[in-house]
Design an enzyme around this catalytic site. Structure first.
Site, PDB file in Angstrom:
ATOM      1  N   LYS A 146       4.698  -9.398  -5.391  1.00 44.77           N
ATOM      2  CA  LYS A 146       5.231  -8.049  -5.123  1.00 44.77           C
ATOM      3  C   LYS A 146       6.742  -8.112  -4.854  1.00 44.77           C
ATOM      4  O   LYS A 146       7.469  -7.175  -5.181  1.00 44.77           O
ATOM      5  CB  LYS A 146       4.488  -7.413  -3.944  1.00 44.77           C
ATOM      6  CG  LYS A 146       3.038  -7.039  -4.268  1.00 44.77           C
ATOM      7  CD  LYS A 146       2.944  -5.906  -5.281  1.00 44.77           C
ATOM      8  CE  LYS A 146       1.517  -5.487  -5.571  1.00 44.77           C
ATOM      9  NZ  LYS A 146       1.383  -4.401  -6.545  1.00 44.77           N
ATOM     10  N   TYR A 170       0.312 -13.211  -3.448  1.00 46.51           N
ATOM     11  CA  TYR A 170       0.451 -11.750  -3.581  1.00 46.51           C
ATOM     12  C   TYR A 170       1.833 -11.316  -3.089  1.00 46.51           C
ATOM     13  O   TYR A 170       2.514 -10.525  -3.740  1.00 46.51           O
ATOM     14  CB  TYR A 170      -0.656 -11.072  -2.768  1.00 46.51           C
ATOM     15  CG  TYR A 170      -0.609  -9.560  -2.770  1.00 46.51           C
ATOM     16  CD1 TYR A 170      -0.974  -8.834  -3.901  1.00 46.51           C
ATOM     17  CD2 TYR A 170      -0.216  -8.838  -1.640  1.00 46.51           C
ATOM     18  CE1 TYR A 170      -0.955  -7.444  -3.906  1.00 46.51           C
ATOM     19  CE2 TYR A 170      -0.192  -7.456  -1.628  1.00 46.51           C
ATOM     20  CZ  TYR A 170      -0.563  -6.762  -2.762  1.00 46.51           C
ATOM     21  OH  TYR A 170      -0.535  -5.379  -2.770  1.00 46.51           O
TER      22      TYR A 170
HETATM   23  N1  NAP Z   1      -4.628  -0.198  -1.008  1.00 45.16           N
HETATM   24  C1  NAP Z   1      -3.616  -0.705  -0.300  1.00 45.16           C
HETATM   25  O1  NAP Z   1      -3.686  -0.849   0.932  1.00 45.16           O
HETATM   26  C2  NAP Z   1      -2.332  -1.073  -1.002  1.00 45.16           C
HETATM   27  C3  NAP Z   1      -1.204  -1.337  -0.216  1.00 45.16           C
HETATM   28  C4  NAP Z   1      -0.012  -1.679  -0.850  1.00 45.16           C
HETATM   29  C5  NAP Z   1       0.053  -1.733  -2.223  1.00 45.16           C
HETATM   30  N2  NAP Z   1      -1.056  -1.480  -2.967  1.00 45.16           N
HETATM   31  C6  NAP Z   1      -0.955  -1.580  -4.425  1.00 45.16           C
HETATM   32  O2  NAP Z   1      -1.428  -0.385  -5.022  1.00 45.16           O
HETATM   33  C7  NAP Z   1      -2.007  -0.684  -6.290  1.00 45.16           C
HETATM   34  C8  NAP Z   1      -3.386  -0.063  -6.392  1.00 45.16           C
HETATM   35  O3  NAP Z   1      -4.206  -0.580  -5.364  1.00 45.16           O
HETATM   36  P1  NAP Z   1      -5.592   0.105  -4.930  1.00 45.16           P
HETATM   37  O4  NAP Z   1      -5.762  -0.209  -3.502  1.00 45.16           O
HETATM   38  O5  NAP Z   1      -5.638   1.509  -5.374  1.00 45.16           O
HETATM   39  O6  NAP Z   1      -6.626  -0.784  -5.762  1.00 45.16           O
HETATM   40  P2  NAP Z   1      -8.151  -0.477  -6.142  1.00 45.16           P
HETATM   41  O7  NAP Z   1      -8.670   0.707  -5.400  1.00 45.16           O
HETATM   42  O8  NAP Z   1      -8.860  -1.755  -6.007  1.00 45.16           O
HETATM   43  O9  NAP Z   1      -8.053  -0.057  -7.699  1.00 45.16           O
HETATM   44  C9  NAP Z   1      -7.596  -0.980  -8.612  1.00 45.16           C
HETATM   45  C10 NAP Z   1      -7.522  -0.355  -9.998  1.00 45.16           C
HETATM   46  O10 NAP Z   1      -6.988  -1.344 -10.876  1.00 45.16           O
HETATM   47  C11 NAP Z   1      -7.953  -1.653 -11.870  1.00 45.16           C
HETATM   48  N3  NAP Z   1      -7.988  -3.090 -12.109  1.00 45.16           N
HETATM   49  C12 NAP Z   1      -8.119  -4.075 -11.203  1.00 45.16           C
HETATM   50  N4  NAP Z   1      -8.135  -5.267 -11.820  1.00 45.16           N
HETATM   51  C13 NAP Z   1      -8.026  -5.014 -13.139  1.00 45.16           C
HETATM   52  C14 NAP Z   1      -7.993  -5.838 -14.283  1.00 45.16           C
HETATM   53  N5  NAP Z   1      -8.096  -7.159 -14.189  1.00 45.16           N
HETATM   54  N6  NAP Z   1      -7.864  -5.249 -15.488  1.00 45.16           N
HETATM   55  C15 NAP Z   1      -7.783  -3.906 -15.601  1.00 45.16           C
HETATM   56  N7  NAP Z   1      -7.810  -3.078 -14.549  1.00 45.16           N
HETATM   57  C16 NAP Z   1      -7.932  -3.627 -13.335  1.00 45.16           C
HETATM   58  C17 NAP Z   1      -9.283  -1.205 -11.332  1.00 45.16           C
HETATM   59  O11 NAP Z   1     -10.111  -0.953 -12.457  1.00 45.16           O
HETATM   60  P3  NAP Z   1     -11.707  -1.026 -12.379  1.00 45.16           P
HETATM   61  O12 NAP Z   1     -12.116   0.132 -11.525  1.00 45.16           O
HETATM   62  O13 NAP Z   1     -12.114  -0.861 -13.791  1.00 45.16           O
HETATM   63  O14 NAP Z   1     -12.038  -2.349 -11.773  1.00 45.16           O
HETATM   64  C18 NAP Z   1      -8.873   0.045 -10.555  1.00 45.16           C
HETATM   65  O15 NAP Z   1      -8.714   1.132 -11.409  1.00 45.16           O
HETATM   66  C19 NAP Z   1      -1.975  -2.209  -6.423  1.00 45.16           C
HETATM   67  O16 NAP Z   1      -0.865  -2.588  -7.188  1.00 45.16           O
HETATM   68  C20 NAP Z   1      -1.811  -2.686  -4.995  1.00 45.16           C
HETATM   69  O17 NAP Z   1      -1.175  -3.940  -4.926  1.00 45.16           O
HETATM   70  C21 NAP Z   1      -2.250  -1.144  -2.384  1.00 45.16           C
END
Ligand code: NAP
Length: 346
Positions: A224, A220
């Site tokens: 990134k 990961y």
């Molecule tokens: N949360 C954190 O702490 C954090 C920190 C730093 C960076 N980020 C980055 O922010 C971004 C969003 O993270 P998040 O925490 O909001 O994630 P999340 O709540 O798990 O949401 C992920 C989203 O992506 C979709 N998704 C996941 N796998 C998929 C696939 N194989 N095909 C199509 N859609 C898919 C999911 O769709 P479904 O609902 O249909 O599964 C959902 O809409 C990511 O790039 C992550 O690396 C997050």
């Protein structure tokens, strides 16, 4: 004093004076640089007004494409961009979740939506064809590359399962690049058609996991970090076409991915995080040393800035602390999994 002694004492004096002036000069330069950077950080975070999205075509019938739009941070990008007056193309895996959000957005914000459901990890050409077909006649001005996957729990690289490794690279890198290749030309043509009165915008979600090399999240972390170099390079390429490209760096946010439910000073919810991001687009906030990069949430910004100024993101100290932290998270996650498995058996 002999002539030789005199000459050597003059030489010594020149060298020591030169050294003192040199050190002073470097010190003044460093202090000035730090003061200017700190001022710029505070200015970005607390003084500059929020960005007006008319600049990116809001309230003029234009569209934003958001990936990973059915949950967490991506869902918030979709909601908040719609609230600013952009129509939204929502992309993620689950059709039913996308339908609910699309209805919610249309009812609340009186904008149009389109939905495209597919599993990004498959990397099938039909995925990209469906996006191209859906947006080919739409005036798209914004792309939010939000979809991403991390490890289910911190894991040594050598024990990372093949599927997890491939999915992370495919979703975070290959698919993000290919989606951008489909959407960016449409953004460029929208900007050109509207006589460059508006600009285009491409935001890509980075992470502290990519900012700092992160043991136990190595794949990961690398994926990134890849986005950092790619996005910054793209920023240079697309600037002449009127498109702003920015990597958004985030520490933890409450979401399904982070598995954190409770907010704290360091951990905002997606609503707070996306509000800060959209308000401060085009600035660097905590990422003062990086072009086309933004660490927008204020506590994350101070963390990023502090680490860079104190030890640097590639330092041994940062790596060691990160190693200890993720090793301990893994130990706790394994214990929890064992407990849950035992409860299931009983
Ligand atoms: N949360 C954190 O702490 C954090 C920190 C730093 C960076 N980020 C980055 O922010 C971004 C969003 O993270 P998040 O925490 O909001 O994630 P999340 O709540 O798990 O949401 C992920 C989203 O992506 C979709 N998704 C996941 N796998 C998929 C696939 N194989 N095909 C199509 N859609 C898919 C999911 O769709 P479904 O609902 O249909 O599964 C959902 O809409 C990511 O790039 C992550 O690396 C997050």
């Amino acid at each position: 004093m002999s002539l030789n002694q005199l000459i050597s004492s003059i030489k010594d004096c020149d060298v020591s004076q030169f050294l003192i002036y040199g050190v002073l000069l470097v010190g003044v330069f460093k202090v000035t640089f730090l003061t200017l950077n700190t001022a710029s950080l505070l200015f970005d975070l607390f003084i500059l007004p929020s960005v007006n999205y008319k600049k990116y075509g809001a309230k003029q019938g234009n569209w934003a494409v958001v990936t990973g739009a059915s949950d967490g941070i991506g869902k918030e990008y979709a909601l908040q961009l719609a609230s600013k007056g952009l129509n939204i193309v929502l992309i993620s895996r689950t059709q039913s979740k996308l339908e609910l959000i699309a209805t919610d957005i249309e009812t609340k914000y009186k904008v149009e939506t389109k939905i495209i459901a597919f599993d990004v990890s498959t990397d099938e050409s039909t995925n990209y064809d469906r996006i191209a077909e859906t947006i080919k006649d739409l005036p798209v001005t914004i792309l939010i590359n939000n979809v991403g996957q991390s490890h289910s729990i911190p894991v040594p690289f050598l024990e990372t399962e093949d599927k997890e490794l491939r999915d992370i690279i495919t979703i975070n890198n290959t698919a993000t690049l290919k989606i951008t290749q489909v959407v960016a030309p449409i953004i460029a043509s929208t900007v050109a058609k509207q006589s460059k009165k508006i600009r285009g915008l491409i935001l890509t979600m980075g992470s502290f996991g990519g900012l700092l090399p992160t043991p136990y999240l190595a794949t990961y972390s690398g994926s990134k970090a890849f986005l950092q170099a790619w996005s910054s390079a793209l920023a240079g390429e697309l600037k002449p076409q009127g498109i702003d490209v920015e990597l958004i760096i985030s520490y933890l946010v409450t979401s399904a991915m982070s598995k954190i439910r409770r907010t704290s000073l360091l951990i905002p919810n997606p609503k707070q995080f996306v509000k800060a991001t959209l308000n401060g687009v085009g600035r660097r906030n905590g990422a003062q040393e990086r072009y086309a990069t933004n660490t927008p949430y204020w506590t994350h910004a101070f963390m990023h800035f502090g680490i860079e100024q104190a030890v640097g993101v590639y330092s041994k100290l940062a790596n060691t602390l990160n190693y200890d932290m993720h090793k301990s998270i893994r130990t706790r996650a394994l214990k929890k999994a064992a407990r849950l498995a035992a409860e299931k058996k009983d």
